[in-house]
Enzyme design. Structure first.
Site, mmCIF file in Angstrom:
data_model
loop_
_atom_site.group_PDB
_atom_site.id
_atom_site.type_symbol
_atom_site.label_atom_id
_atom_site.label_comp_id
_atom_site.label_asym_id
_atom_site.label_seq_id
_atom_site.Cartn_x
_atom_site.Cartn_y
_atom_site.Cartn_z
ATOM 1 N N GLY A 31 0.814 -1.208 0.000
ATOM 2 C CA GLY A 31 0.000 0.000 0.000
ATOM 3 C C GLY A 31 0.847 1.256 0.000
ATOM 4 N N HIS A 34 2.469 4.818 -4.875
ATOM 5 C CA HIS A 34 3.015 5.985 -5.549
ATOM 6 C C HIS A 34 3.240 5.627 -7.014
ATOM 7 C CE1 HIS A 34 6.726 3.766 -5.217
ATOM 8 N NE2 HIS A 34 6.645 3.777 -3.897
ATOM 9 N N HIS A 37 4.650 2.167 -7.958
ATOM 10 C CA HIS A 37 3.662 1.079 -7.999
ATOM 11 C C HIS A 37 2.787 1.220 -9.255
ATOM 12 C CE1 HIS A 37 4.220 1.529 -3.496
ATOM 13 N NE2 HIS A 37 4.500 0.245 -3.660
ATOM 14 N N LEU A 184 11.453 6.736 -5.890
ATOM 15 C CA LEU A 184 10.145 6.755 -5.230
ATOM 16 C C LEU A 184 10.061 5.616 -4.229
ATOM 17 C CD1 LEU A 184 7.494 7.626 -7.944
ATOM 18 C CD2 LEU A 184 8.862 9.115 -6.520
ATOM 19 N N SER A 186 7.427 4.403 -0.596
ATOM 20 C CA SER A 186 6.332 4.744 0.329
ATOM 21 C C SER A 186 6.895 5.471 1.534
ATOM 22 C CB SER A 186 5.616 3.481 0.776
ATOM 23 O OG SER A 186 5.176 2.774 -0.352
ATOM 24 N N ARG A 187 8.147 5.170 1.876
ATOM 25 C CA ARG A 187 8.762 5.802 3.056
ATOM 26 C C ARG A 187 9.061 7.278 2.841
ATOM 27 N NH1 ARG A 187 10.884 1.494 6.450
ATOM 28 N NH2 ARG A 187 10.602 -0.447 5.317
#
Ligand code: PAF
Length: 288
Positions: A31, A34, A37, A184, A186-187
């Site tokens: 999840g 960005h 993904h 890129l 998620s963190r």
């Protein structure tokens, strides 16, 4: 697009898709989606009749509880993005659905999984293999798409697929970067504006090292990256290894392999946020 939370529900929808002769593409994610993904989902949609995206923060791959607690959860926004990309199913199970019993299986693929992330995050790849194998059994995809930002993870998953004798194609996809070069992740959402500014130095020195390598030894190039990034206040390199892109083993000389990648992990800022990236020195990464 359907949001499905159970393995049985997923199986029912997938059997209809298969009875219509559709191939199944699968994009496993945790999840907080960005553009990186999104690029995997776009590719799956373009190559398959049916695309499943999983959205599950897998507890067994976190060796650090705080890291797990801080991991962003954005299912509603993820679903809006996935719908716009043409995904057919978002599979977002609960922890109980995926782990009704503790998973006691162990996966071990030395030497690929013993170095770098394997050494600094004990148990991480075992947890990744636990969840990815469960997801592969649930989805039975024809193709599965993984980003090359997690370069070592792709190698471990390929080894697992071979070990388990699974009949599917692993499709590595190129790293997607911000305009300034930051990979890129998620963190990145956890970075303060100040931390975001300094984080760009990771890709900056990786890119510069491609020029620096001309006329310099592998050891000098490794030091160039580590020393320059460590000089930036707020950044601290956890490891930077220049490795053979298949075995993941550190190399001593540029001549020792035709397929060479530098893999880095850097702590950024106060929290700190752990960021990873990599750069290809010899041979080719995934292209699209
Ligand atoms: O790369 C990730 O996001 C995760 O490790 C994965 C493959 C979705 C397994 O939880």
């Amino acid at each position: 697009m359907q949001l499905i939370k159970t393995i049985d529900g997923l199986g029912m929808v997938l059997s209809i898709a298969r009875s219509e002769g559709k191939t199944v593409g699968f994009v496993p994610t945790m999840g907080a989606l960005h553009e990186g993904h999104a690029s995997l989902v776009r590719r799956s949609v373009s190559e398959n009749g049916f695309t499943v995206v999983s959205d599950f923060v897998n507890p067994t791959q976190f060796n650090d509880k705080t890291d797990l607690q801080n991991y962003p959860h954005t299912l509603d926004a993820d679903c809006r993005l996935l719908e716009s990309l043409g995904a057919d199913i978002v599979f977002a199970p609960s922890v109980e659905e995926m782990y009704p019993e503790p998973d006691t299986r162990t996966f071990s693929y030395p030497p690929i999984d013993t170095v770098m992330e394997g050494a600094f995050r004990p148990g991480h790849f075992n947890g990744v293999c636990q969840i990815v194998s469960k997801l592969f059994y649930a989805v039975c995809p024809d193709r599965a798409y993984f980003g090359e930002k997690d370069f070592q993870q792709v190698a471990v998953i390929k080894a697992m697929v071979e070990d388990l004798g699974l009949d599917l194609e692993i499709c590595p996809c190129p790293i997607v970067r911000e305009a300034d070069g930051l990979a890129l992740s998620s963190r990145n959402a956890l970075l303060t504006p100040e931390e975001r500014k300094i984080a760009v130095n990771i890709s900056k020195y990786l890119f510069e090292s491609k020029q620096f390598m001309e006329g310099h030894t592998l050891a000098e190039t490794r030091s160039f990256v580590i020393d320059n990034i460590n000089k930036v206040e707020g950044l601290e390199v956890q490891y930077y290894d220049i490795v053979d892109a298949d075995s993941m083993q550190s190399l001593a000389n540029w001549e020792d392999s035709n397929s060479i990648v530098g893999c880095i992990t850097v702590f950024c800022g106060q929290r700190p946020v752990r960021l990873i990236d990599n750069i290809r020195y010899k041979g080719k990464n995934a292209v699209r």
